[in-house]
Write an enzyme that holds these catalytic residues in place. Structure first.
Site, PDB file in Angstrom:
ATOM      1  N   ASP A 229     -74.648 -37.556 -10.809  1.00 23.09           N
ATOM      2  CA  ASP A 229     -73.827 -36.340 -10.760  1.00 23.09           C
ATOM      3  C   ASP A 229     -72.801 -36.587  -9.424  1.00 23.09           C
ATOM      4  O   ASP A 229     -73.005 -37.257  -8.860  1.00 23.09           O
ATOM      5  CB  ASP A 229     -74.555 -35.170 -10.829  1.00 23.09           C
ATOM      6  CG  ASP A 229     -73.570 -33.899 -11.233  1.00 23.09           C
ATOM      7  OD1 ASP A 229     -72.484 -33.888 -11.436  1.00 23.09           O
ATOM      8  OD2 ASP A 229     -74.095 -32.702 -11.576  1.00 23.09           O
TER       9      ASP A 229
HETATM   10  C1  BGC Z   1     -71.226 -31.226 -12.690  1.00 20.05           C
HETATM   11  C2  BGC Z   1     -71.166 -32.306 -13.660  1.00 20.05           C
HETATM   12  C3  BGC Z   1     -69.636 -32.808 -13.863  1.00 20.05           C
HETATM   13  C4  BGC Z   1     -69.239 -33.070 -12.659  1.00 20.05           C
HETATM   14  C5  BGC Z   1     -67.746 -33.792 -12.761  1.00 20.05           C
HETATM   15  C6  BGC Z   1     -70.671 -31.842 -11.445  1.00 20.05           C
HETATM   16  O1  BGC Z   1     -70.421 -30.847 -10.381  1.00 20.05           O
HETATM   17  O2  BGC Z   1     -72.439 -30.904 -12.242  1.00 20.05           O
HETATM   18  O3  BGC Z   1     -71.684 -31.540 -14.865  1.00 20.05           O
HETATM   19  O4  BGC Z   1     -69.917 -33.619 -14.903  1.00 20.05           O
HETATM   20  O5  BGC Z   1     -69.391 -32.260 -11.674  1.00 20.05           O
HETATM   21  O6  BGC Z   1     -66.893 -32.752 -12.656  1.00 20.05           O
END
Ligand code: BGC
Length: 768
Positions: A229
């Protein structure tokens, strides 16, 4: 699969650099070898592709894309075919925007209705979550674009999400929090998986070797790539060793240097780096072979908007419908009062990384105006200010709305949660609608009893304090850019509601099983309710709920009959199959869709098991009077629990109840089956109790032979003790009894006994 470049042609530095992106949304290119960069893009219910400024919080803009209903709505459709269509549309849009991997779907379990990101998740149930996520993945990937299932694992809250450790016992982790991921991996083989931010039992998900390698790849056969993530990596080398291939966004200049240094120092086996690089190159290659770059791929925005409307129709859940007030059938000359600011200013998606810039946006008021029959007046009053909760501040708006309601034939009230109440990054603290809205509703009901409430919210809200004021409640969730049109279709009966609750609607927050343990503190959250999440907990506690898991009404009615459950094969041979059939008939006068739900209960179990667990479901479409035979098949795993003693799935022989119905609390047909399986013999050891030894056929014979008999033929010592004595000492481990004078046993006898049985000897044997 052809890999664009042999790993062997890359330098150590190049290999390390491939393990992180090149910027917020791209992997690393290596021009020297013709390895291109590929683009990743959020998110679960629409593309959030950012042309220039990049962030993962939904702050900077993104190019227009279709905003489909969010996951809590899609989950309520219980419609695998629909979700595959939505997935395919996401895939088409991804191709048009040169996106190789869509960062979704999200399928974390809704452990608490307070989780601020529940609008991005599918259900409180792992089977429903997993099967629906698999359908989305299949749809996306059918277009030659990769999906990314997230957030693996146990990201069930937003509070302290980057650090919190989810303390979950082994059985709960397997049965509730991993099962959905297992289903999507084994059914749909997603190209990628995203690890969660949080820690799981003390270890960051990004560094969790058991999760990322042993379980995901080893047990489930995942062949794709694991990415982090955004910002989930804390120790790049440990993460790589655990099985995390790609770090996003890249910690440029730092992470690749750490990888290189660790390999040089002998702290990281280079073969682990090679394995990660191979998977990254395979993903780039796979994307390259199906890429639409330069092909002029486009999508039909009108067609996708129409699909978003169909999807929103299939997601809405009709919670109640007294006096069949819906569908609306206004008389000529009548007035429909449309009240509530959300009718004109829709709340249709949530905030954060999933926020889409929609290609267009319907509002319910315009759509109701467009569909109202000739001669019917539609009048609107906002009733409240979405951004102001104060009851008093809204007094003038309320007076205007009540006056309008007084003269209307029917009052349709659009209520919901304001944006600020649901967002990535924060959990809610309560389940209530703003008081300005509930106060308005109470006053409207005094003025006019014909009230229909249409709800817009991403996660469960409390209804128990206001729903008596409404004859009908239509839960539309966050229904995407075409949700306004779908609401109008449903209100006028141009579409028949067919959504079912994918999450329980509790009467009070205090009734939610995780209540005492959410969101934890001091960096820890203890999953104290164990496997009793959502309806599993409400049922075990015999708690009344406002509406149970699986509930949803239709404008028609369905009857269930002739349940049959036929067993073939045997568990011990690995080919047990239970074929469950029943006949479902549309007994009303409108075409409609029914979600047939199959629940299983282990009637006699040696461990605590839920009263019912969803194992299969299907959605069938039936014309008035039409009947169909629905057949659903179960296998051993569907009857099993995760045994912490055996670290595996165990089916205990005995009676199982198979129930089929329209919700978890509306089971229409039941059958009980007697399923055979080898008895589970816990490994006997010194710490196994007297009762356990005597209950085990081989153990009992060996123990009796070891202690021998007295002159009356009665076994010596504790083995020959009467019932009263057994009650007291039955739970004593043999090792303890062996130390008691007169027990008939000593330590030497015990060691011999265990050797004879070929069982494990040691302090922990038999404690499972
Ligand atoms: C979120 C993810 C997301 C990623 C990219 C993170 O803060 O938890 O779900 O895909 O950011 O935007």
């Amino acid at each position: 699969m052809t890999i664009p470049c042999e790993v062997g042609r890359l330098t150590l530095e190049e290999k390390a650099s491939l393990c992180l992106g090149s910027d917020f949304w791209h992997t690393r290119a290596i021009d020297r070898l013709g390895i291109p960069a590929i683009r990743l893009s959020d998110g679960p219910h629409g593309l959030r592709t950012q042309p220039e400024e990049a962030d993962h919080l939904g702050l900077a803009g993104s190019v227009p894309a279709t905003c489909f209903p969010t996951a809590s709505a899609l989950g309520s459709s219980w419609d695998v075919a629909l979700l595959e269509r939505v997935g395919a549309a996401l895939g088409r849009e991804a191709r048009a925007l040169d996106v190789a991997v869509v960062l979704g779907p999200g399928l974390n379990i809704k452990r608490s209705p307070l989780c601020g990101r529940n609008f991005e998740y599918l259900s409180e149930d792992p089977v429903l979550s997993g099967d629906l996520a698999a359908a989305i993945v299949q749809g996306i990937q059918s277009q030659g674009v990769g999906a990314c299932v997230k957030h693996f694992a146990a990201n069930n809250q937003e509070t302290d999400r980057l650090r919190v450790s989810a303390a979950i016992d082994e059985r709960t982790l397997r049965e509730i929090y991993l099962t959905g991921f297992e289903r999507v991996v084994t059914q749909a083989q997603p190209w990628t998986v995203m690890c969660a931010y949080n820690r799981v039992n003390g270890t960051y998900a990004s560094q969790h070797r058991q999760l990322l390698t042993e379980v995901l790849r080893g047990e489930w056969g995942f062949r794709g790539l694991v990415m982090s993530d955004w910002g989930a990596v804390h120790d790049r080398v440990a993460a790589l060793a655990a099985g995390l291939d790609l770090e996003m966004p890249p910690n440029l200049g730092v992470s690749e240097a750490q990888i290189v240094a660790a390999v040089r120092a002998g702290d990281l086996d280079e073969s682990l780096l090679d394995a990660a690089v191979t998977r990254i190159l395979a993903l780039v290659d796979q994307a390259g072979r199906t890429a639409a770059v330069g092909t002029g791929a486009s999508f039909d925005a009108d067609e996708h908007h129409a699909l978003a409307r169909t999807a929103a129709q299939g997601c809405a859940v009709l919670l109640k419908n007294e006096d069949q007030i819906l569908p609306l059938q206004p008389q000529v000359g009548a007035t429909i009062a449309v009240i509530g600011a959300f009718a004109r200013t829709p709340r249709y998606q949530g905030a954060g990384s999933s926020q889409v810039n929609p290609t267009r946006l319907d509002n319910a008021l315009d759509e109701i105006l467009a569909l109202a029959p000739p001669g019917v007046e539609v009048a609107f009053a906002p009733g409240f200010d979405i951004d102001a909760d104060q009851v008093e501040g809204n007094a003038a708006l309320r007076r205007e709305a009540v006056a309008l309601a007084r003269g209307a034939e029917v009052v349709v009230v659009f209520l919901g949660l304001p944006d600020r109440d649901e967002s990535e990054g924060v959990d809610r603290t309560h389940l209530d609608l703003p008081p300005s809205q509930t106060r308005l509703l109470a006053e409207l009901a005094e003025a006019n009893p014909g009230i229909v409430v249409v709800l817009a919210n991403g996660s469960a809200v409390r209804l128990s304090d206001w729903e008596d004021h409404a004859k009908a409640v239509l839960e539309c969730w966050l229904s995407g850019q075409a949700g306004g049109g779908a609401a109008a279709d449903l209100l006028f009966g141009r579409a028949n509601p067919s959504g079912r609750l994918a999450e329980s609607l509790p009467r009070r927050l205090q009734d939610t099983p995780s209540y005492l343990n959410f969101p934890g503190d001091s960096g820890q959250v203890h999953y104290g309710e164990g496997i009793f999440v959502g309806y599993r907990g409400h049922d075990a506690l015999e708690q009344p709920v406002s509406y149970p898991f699986g509930h949803g009404l239709s404008y028609t009615t369905f009857e269930y009959r002739d349940l049959s459950a036929r067993v073939s094969g045997r568990h011990d041979d690995g080919d047990l199959e239970i074929s469950v059939s029943c006949v479902v008939t549309n007994t009303g006068s409108r075409a409609g869709k029914e979600v047939v739900q199959l629940y299983v209960r282990d009637v006699e179990a040696s461990v605590a098991r839920p009263l019912r667990e969803l194992k299969r479901f299907t959605k069938v479409s039936l014309a008035p009077g039409e009947a169909t035979t629905v057949t659903l098949r179960l296998a051993s795993r569907d009857l099993s629990y995760w045994s912490v003693a055996r670290h595996g799935w165990v089916l205990e022989a005995g009676h199982f109840e198979i129930a089929v119905g329209a919700s978890s609390r509306d089971l229409r047909c039941r059958a009980t089956l007697d399923i055979a399986a080898q008895p589970i013999r816990p490994p006997l050891g010194a710490m196994s109790t007297l009762d356990e030894w005597l209950a085990d056929p081989a153990g009992s014979v060996a123990l009796r032979a070891a202690v021998g008999t007295d002159e009356t033929g009665r076994p010596r010592g504790v083995v020959g003790g009467d019932e009263e004595l057994r009650k007291v000492i039955g739970s004593f481990p043999l090792r303890t009894l062996a130390a008691f004078p007169g027990s008939g046993l000593d330590h030497e006898m015990l060691d011999t006994l265990i050797e004879q049985l070929d069982g494990p000897v040691g302090p922990d044997a038999g404690t499972g």
